[in-house]
Enzyme design. Structure first.
Site, mmCIF file in Angstrom:
data_model
loop_
_atom_site.group_PDB
_atom_site.id
_atom_site.type_symbol
_atom_site.label_atom_id
_atom_site.label_comp_id
_atom_site.label_asym_id
_atom_site.label_seq_id
_atom_site.Cartn_x
_atom_site.Cartn_y
_atom_site.Cartn_z
ATOM 1 N N ALA A 25 54.961 -42.262 -6.298
ATOM 2 C CA ALA A 25 53.757 -43.044 -6.570
ATOM 3 C C ALA A 25 52.890 -43.002 -5.319
ATOM 4 C CB ALA A 25 54.148 -44.480 -6.900
ATOM 5 N N GLY A 77 58.630 -41.764 -7.705
ATOM 6 C CA GLY A 77 57.973 -41.538 -8.996
ATOM 7 C C GLY A 77 57.924 -40.072 -9.387
ATOM 8 N N GLU A 95 61.133 -39.501 -11.008
ATOM 9 C CA GLU A 95 61.099 -40.223 -12.294
ATOM 10 C C GLU A 95 60.224 -39.500 -13.314
ATOM 11 O OE1 GLU A 95 59.980 -43.747 -10.020
ATOM 12 O OE2 GLU A 95 61.546 -44.849 -11.072
ATOM 13 N N GLU A 144 62.690 -45.305 -2.684
ATOM 14 C CA GLU A 144 61.969 -46.586 -2.680
ATOM 15 C C GLU A 144 62.655 -47.637 -1.829
ATOM 16 O OE1 GLU A 144 62.741 -44.795 -5.361
ATOM 17 O OE2 GLU A 144 60.954 -44.532 -6.612
HETATM 18 N N1 CAA Z 1 51.781 -41.592 -1.408
HETATM 19 C C1 CAA Z 1 50.628 -41.364 -0.755
HETATM 20 N N2 CAA Z 1 50.460 -40.381 0.155
HETATM 21 C C2 CAA Z 1 51.532 -39.608 0.408
HETATM 22 C C3 CAA Z 1 52.763 -39.788 -0.233
HETATM 23 C C4 CAA Z 1 52.872 -40.848 -1.185
HETATM 24 N N3 CAA Z 1 54.002 -41.084 -1.891
HETATM 25 N N4 CAA Z 1 53.632 -38.860 0.229
HETATM 26 C C5 CAA Z 1 52.956 -38.121 1.127
HETATM 27 N N5 CAA Z 1 51.687 -38.558 1.234
HETATM 28 C C6 CAA Z 1 50.614 -38.026 2.086
HETATM 29 C C7 CAA Z 1 50.786 -38.414 3.555
HETATM 30 O O1 CAA Z 1 50.279 -39.699 3.810
HETATM 31 C C8 CAA Z 1 50.000 -37.324 4.236
HETATM 32 O O2 CAA Z 1 48.635 -37.649 4.124
HETATM 33 P P1 CAA Z 1 47.696 -37.666 5.446
HETATM 34 O O3 CAA Z 1 47.635 -36.241 5.866
HETATM 35 O O4 CAA Z 1 46.433 -38.227 4.935
HETATM 36 O O5 CAA Z 1 48.391 -38.522 6.436
HETATM 37 C C9 CAA Z 1 50.252 -36.107 3.343
HETATM 38 O O6 CAA Z 1 50.681 -36.607 2.084
HETATM 39 C C10 CAA Z 1 51.335 -35.189 3.892
HETATM 40 O O7 CAA Z 1 52.501 -35.993 4.097
HETATM 41 P P2 CAA Z 1 53.385 -35.862 5.426
HETATM 42 O O8 CAA Z 1 52.512 -35.586 6.601
HETATM 43 O O9 CAA Z 1 54.270 -37.064 5.479
HETATM 44 O O10 CAA Z 1 54.209 -34.545 5.086
HETATM 45 P P3 CAA Z 1 55.654 -34.186 5.627
HETATM 46 O O11 CAA Z 1 55.884 -32.769 5.237
HETATM 47 O O12 CAA Z 1 55.799 -34.543 7.066
HETATM 48 O O13 CAA Z 1 56.682 -35.147 4.801
HETATM 49 C C11 CAA Z 1 57.547 -36.198 2.767
HETATM 50 C C12 CAA Z 1 56.811 -34.974 3.411
HETATM 51 C C13 CAA Z 1 59.013 -36.184 3.232
HETATM 52 C C14 CAA Z 1 57.482 -36.042 1.259
HETATM 53 C C15 CAA Z 1 56.870 -37.491 3.238
HETATM 54 O O14 CAA Z 1 55.472 -37.375 3.007
HETATM 55 C C16 CAA Z 1 57.352 -38.733 2.522
HETATM 56 O O15 CAA Z 1 58.421 -39.208 2.804
HETATM 57 N N6 CAA Z 1 56.552 -39.281 1.564
HETATM 58 C C17 CAA Z 1 56.832 -40.535 0.902
HETATM 59 C C18 CAA Z 1 57.861 -40.346 -0.199
HETATM 60 C C19 CAA Z 1 58.158 -41.677 -0.870
HETATM 61 O O16 CAA Z 1 58.510 -42.643 -0.258
HETATM 62 N N7 CAA Z 1 58.006 -41.698 -2.206
HETATM 63 C C20 CAA Z 1 58.268 -42.871 -2.988
HETATM 64 C C21 CAA Z 1 56.989 -43.600 -3.265
HETATM 65 S S1 CAA Z 1 57.257 -45.170 -4.055
HETATM 66 C C22 CAA Z 1 57.465 -44.824 -5.711
HETATM 67 O O17 CAA Z 1 57.435 -43.703 -6.124
HETATM 68 C C23 CAA Z 1 57.668 -46.046 -6.590
HETATM 69 C C24 CAA Z 1 58.043 -45.734 -8.011
HETATM 70 O O18 CAA Z 1 59.186 -45.684 -8.351
HETATM 71 C C25 CAA Z 1 57.042 -45.594 -9.039
#
Ligand code: CAA
Length: 280
Positions: free
Chosen positions: A98, A141, A144, A164
């Site tokens: 998400a 998400g 999911e 999460e």
């Molecule tokens: N939401 C919004 N933006 C996100 C994102 C997310 N879930 N995941 C990555 N991005 C964005 C980052 O903010 C970054 O943007 P900026 O350049 O503007 O800063 C861009 O994507 C690239 O991300 P990274 O620089 O972090 O890339 P990376 O290669 O170093 O890492 C990653 C990749 C391991 C996927 C890391 O981005 C990460 O851990 N992301 C979050 C994953 C996460 O926690 N997902 C769960 C979300 S909650 C959910 O999904 C609830 C549900 O059940 C519905």
């Protein structure tokens, strides 16, 4: 950089929004799609093909993207020339979850009042099979979303996780329900309680994905599968999907009864067609 998976708990919902400056906001608006690419593929254009297309945000699933996805799926479902759908992302990310930046300002009363996430489930009403072709990250998400599809194929570098818990919350789009059904209680617990990623191969041996192929062959493999399905009778496709899905919702006796009735119906239709009997 978010990077939770590599380095552990490095951020909270609030820190993500602050630290990354909301640089890529979700595009809004109506008309043509802004967050997905949509086309028909295959020899007879019988495959609806949807690519998540927010590369700068690793295809994180903002509200507008979900709205567009639901429209695209509905249109393919209603299009008589399409018999199967492929959903994919980029080589780096199927979807990183998400959209944390969009979620962060939402309050409890907002998410409760709007029933946040509920519209994600609209795709469960699509009757045609949806194949998720997962390369790169399928997190939160994203995992999911893949699980709401009917079949998952993965590229060999794909990674799946429900991270999460590292944000202080739990999956909200079916992760705690569909993951145990796919991989069993122990592995689902481990994934949801640690946020650890599993590889494509682990996902395959756990039963989450049905095939792993080299990453650069993934789309071709998913398309080939969709085309093979497209050669079947649409009624039988509908019946098989409906009956298998009942296995997740209904007691065994009711599922078996539904299967029997759908078998009778599809058998009757196939027999009538073989006899050249008009069904109109
Ligand atoms: N939401 C919004 N933006 C996100 C994102 C997310 N879930 N995941 C990555 N991005 C964005 C980052 O903010 C970054 O943007 P900026 O350049 O503007 O800063 C861009 O994507 C690239 O991300 P990274 O620089 O972090 O890339 P990376 O290669 O170093 O890492 C990653 C990749 C391991 C996927 C890391 O981005 C990460 O851990 N992301 C979050 C994953 C996460 O926690 N997902 C769960 C979300 S909650 C959910 O999904 C609830 C549900 O059940 C519905």
């Amino acid at each position: 950089m978010l990077g939770i998976a590599r380095t552990g708990i490095r951020f909270t919902l609030a820190s993500v929004a602050r630290g990354n400056g909301l640089r890529q906001l979700c595009s809004g608006g109506s008309g043509s799609y802004k967050n997905i690419l949509v086309e028909k593929k295959g020899d007879k254009s019988q495959v609806g093909f949807v690519r998540l297309n927010r590369p700068k945000a690793l295809n994180s699933l903002c509200d507008d993207l979900l709205r567009e996805l639901n429209v695209a799926f509905r249109e393919f479902d209603a299009d008589p020339s399409v018999k199967a759908i492929v959903l994919t992302g980029s080589s780096k990310a199927f979807a990183a979850g998400a959209d944390i930046k969009e979620m962060q300002p939402k309050t409890y009363s907002t998410v409760f009042g709007t029933n946040f996430i509920n519209d994600w489930t609209e795709m469960l009403r699509i009757r045609k099979p949806i194949i998720a072709a997962v390369n790169g990250y399928a997190l939160g998400g994203g995992c999911e979303l893949a699980m709401m599809c009917d079949i998952i194929y993965a590229g060999d570098s794909a990674k799946f996780a429900q991270p999460e818990i590292r944000l202080g919350t739990i999956p909200g789009a079916g992760g705690t329900q569909r993951l145990p059904r796919a991989v069993g209680k122990s592995k689902a617990m481990e994934m949801c309680l640690t946020g650890d990623m599993i590889t494509a191969k682990e996902a395959e041996s756990a039963g989450l994905v049905s095939k792993v192929v080299p990453a650069d062959k993934l789309e071709a493999a998913a398309l080939d599968l969709a085309e093979r399905i497209s050669r079947m009778s649409l009624m039988a496709i509908y019946a098989a999907k409906e009956s298998i899905n009942a296995a997740y919702e209904a007691p065994l006796s009711q599922g078996l009864l539904l299967e029997r009735r759908l078998f009778h119906a599809s058998f009757g239709r196939a027999t009538a067609l073989r006899r050249n009997v008009s069904l109109h």
